[in-house]
Structure formats: C-alpha cells, structure tokens
Design a protein around this motif. Structure first.
Motif, PDB file in Angstrom:
ATOM      1  N   VAL A  71       0.857  -1.228   0.150  1.00  0.00           N
ATOM      2  CA  VAL A  71      -0.111   0.174   0.141  1.00  0.00           C
ATOM      3  C   VAL A  71       0.789   1.164  -0.135  1.00  0.00           C
ATOM      4  O   VAL A  71       0.522   2.155  -0.691  1.00  0.00           O
ATOM      5  N   THR A  72       1.971   1.297   0.765  1.00  0.00           N
ATOM      6  CA  THR A  72       2.667   2.356   0.996  1.00  0.00           C
ATOM      7  C   THR A  72       3.544   2.706  -0.404  1.00  0.00           C
ATOM      8  O   THR A  72       3.697   3.741  -0.765  1.00  0.00           O
ATOM      9  N   ASP A  73       3.906   1.706  -0.856  1.00  0.00           N
ATOM     10  CA  ASP A  73       4.636   1.669  -2.342  1.00  0.00           C
ATOM     11  C   ASP A  73       3.724   2.260  -3.515  1.00  0.00           C
ATOM     12  O   ASP A  73       4.052   3.062  -4.124  1.00  0.00           O
ATOM     13  N   TRP A  74       2.499   1.708  -3.427  1.00  0.00           N
ATOM     14  CA  TRP A  74       1.434   2.104  -4.438  1.00  0.00           C
ATOM     15  C   TRP A  74       1.271   3.717  -4.135  1.00  0.00           C
ATOM     16  O   TRP A  74       1.216   4.491  -5.067  1.00  0.00           O
ATOM     17  N   ALA A  75       1.050   4.141  -2.666  1.00  0.00           N
ATOM     18  CA  ALA A  75       0.855   5.611  -2.565  1.00  0.00           C
ATOM     19  C   ALA A  75       1.958   6.463  -2.784  1.00  0.00           C
ATOM     20  O   ALA A  75       1.639   7.897  -2.977  1.00  0.00           O
ATOM     21  N   GLY A  76       3.248   5.900  -2.768  1.00  0.00           N
ATOM     22  CA  GLY A  76       4.215   6.805  -2.822  1.00  0.00           C
ATOM     23  C   GLY A  76       4.601   7.690  -1.580  1.00  0.00           C
ATOM     24  O   GLY A  76       5.284   8.460  -1.545  1.00  0.00           O
ATOM     25  N   ASP A  77       4.030   7.150  -0.501  1.00  0.00           N
ATOM     26  CA  ASP A  77       4.167   7.921   0.795  1.00  0.00           C
ATOM     27  C   ASP A  77       4.291   6.749   2.006  1.00  0.00           C
ATOM     28  O   ASP A  77       3.249   6.131   2.313  1.00  0.00           O
ATOM     29  N   PRO A  78       5.431   6.385   2.467  1.00  0.00           N
ATOM     30  CA  PRO A  78       5.521   5.483   3.910  1.00  0.00           C
ATOM     31  C   PRO A  78       4.529   5.935   4.866  1.00  0.00           C
ATOM     32  O   PRO A  78       4.424   5.121   5.654  1.00  0.00           O
ATOM     33  N   GLY A  79       4.039   7.125   4.882  1.00  0.00           N
ATOM     34  CA  GLY A  79       3.160   7.442   6.141  1.00  0.00           C
ATOM     35  C   GLY A  79       1.831   7.731   5.802  1.00  0.00           C
ATOM     36  O   GLY A  79       0.988   8.297   6.256  1.00  0.00           O
ATOM     37  N   ALA A  80       1.571   7.260   4.474  1.00  0.00           N
ATOM     38  CA  ALA A  80       0.044   7.476   4.081  1.00  0.00           C
ATOM     39  C   ALA A  80      -1.026   6.659   4.638  1.00  0.00           C
ATOM     40  O   ALA A  80      -2.282   6.951   4.639  1.00  0.00           O
ATOM     41  N   VAL A  81      -0.579   5.293   5.231  1.00  0.00           N
ATOM     42  CA  VAL A  81      -1.673   4.611   5.969  1.00  0.00           C
ATOM     43  C   VAL A  81      -2.284   5.102   6.865  1.00  0.00           C
ATOM     44  O   VAL A  81      -1.200   5.123   7.959  1.00  0.00           O
ATOM     45  N   VAL A  82      -3.573   5.464   7.240  1.00  0.00           N
ATOM     46  CA  VAL A  82      -3.866   5.802   8.496  1.00  0.00           C
ATOM     47  C   VAL A  82      -4.701   4.926   9.312  1.00  0.00           C
ATOM     48  O   VAL A  82      -5.073   5.156  10.430  1.00  0.00           O
TER      49      VAL A  82
END
Length: 142
Positions: A71-82
């Motif tokens: 998920v973080t790879d897809w979002a392009g942001d390691p902090g994106a998962v809330v």
C-alpha cells in the motif's frame, strides 16, 4: 519511491497492479530478531514439523507487513496508511530452498472518503492460499 498518488486520479473500483514479495528463511530469522518473536516454527524446520506444520511458516505480522508495504509503495508515501487491519486466513509456508515462498498482493479502491482518503481492499496469496482476509487499508492521498 514512486510519485505520490493524487486523490483525484483514483476511482472506486480501480484495480491496483499486483506485486510479488519473496520470502526466504533468512527474512524470517531477521524478522524474528527485530520483532522479538523467536518462536521456532518460524525458523526451525524440525521443530515446525514436530508440532504438525508442513514446514517453517512466516510470522503472521511479517505477512501483514508485506501487504502494508504494498500500500505504501502504491501511494508513494510511507506515512500514507492511516488505518489498517487484516485477518490471518492461511499460513505462508517457506521451504528451505533458493525460491522460498512468494506473497502476491493486489488491491482495489473500494471507497473514496472525505479529506482525500481512500479505502483499499487487499488480497494476499501464497501459492493457492489466500493468506489474509478482510484486509483493508485507509490511505491518505495527496
């Protein structure tokens, strides 16, 4: 790292490309040391078989982490998962060979929420087994 995914570029029902994550015994030994979960079913083949397992198995949390990484790879942001949750539905059996095991993760955008958040439904498989069920991540997009 990939560019951050933009909220306006995502649609409900959109399928995310799948990704494969190789798992070898050395990965499990490293994870055991980092997590403190030194249960020998995750690194000792003889012990795993003595307790009725087919072979060494990956830690459930290791498997969950691979889907989180997806998920973080897809979002392009390691902090994106809330928010993130799964149920463990099958074991990832890791043979002692050069190939190890493969965890294949895919996802689909299930819902768009307010504040540029999306719900991603995840599927994680190893061989013929679905290893995570009810896997969902709420992701903050750009």
């Amino acid at each position: 790292m990939a560019a951050k995914v933009q909220y306006d570029a995502v649609e409900v029902g959109q399928e995310l490309p799948s990704a494969d994550y190789q798992v070898r015994r050395v990965n499990l030994v490293m994870y055991a040391g980092a997590s403190g979960d030194l249960n020998p079913i995750h690194w000792n083949e003889r012990f795993a078989k003595q307790v009725g397992l087919p072979d060494v198995i990956a830690h459930g949390m290791f498997t969950m982490a691979q889907a989180g990484r997806y998920v973080t790879d897809w979002a392009g942001d390691p902090g994106a998962v809330v928010d993130y949750g799964v149920r463990f539905s099958a074991m990832v059996v890791v043979p002692d060979d050069d190939q190890g095991a493969t965890i294949t993760v895919s996802g689909v955008v299930e819902e768009k929420l307010e504040d540029k958040r999306v719900v991603i439904a995840l599927t994680a498989r190893s061989g013929d087994a679905k290893v995570l069920s009810r896997a969902r991540a709420v992701v903050q997009l750009a």
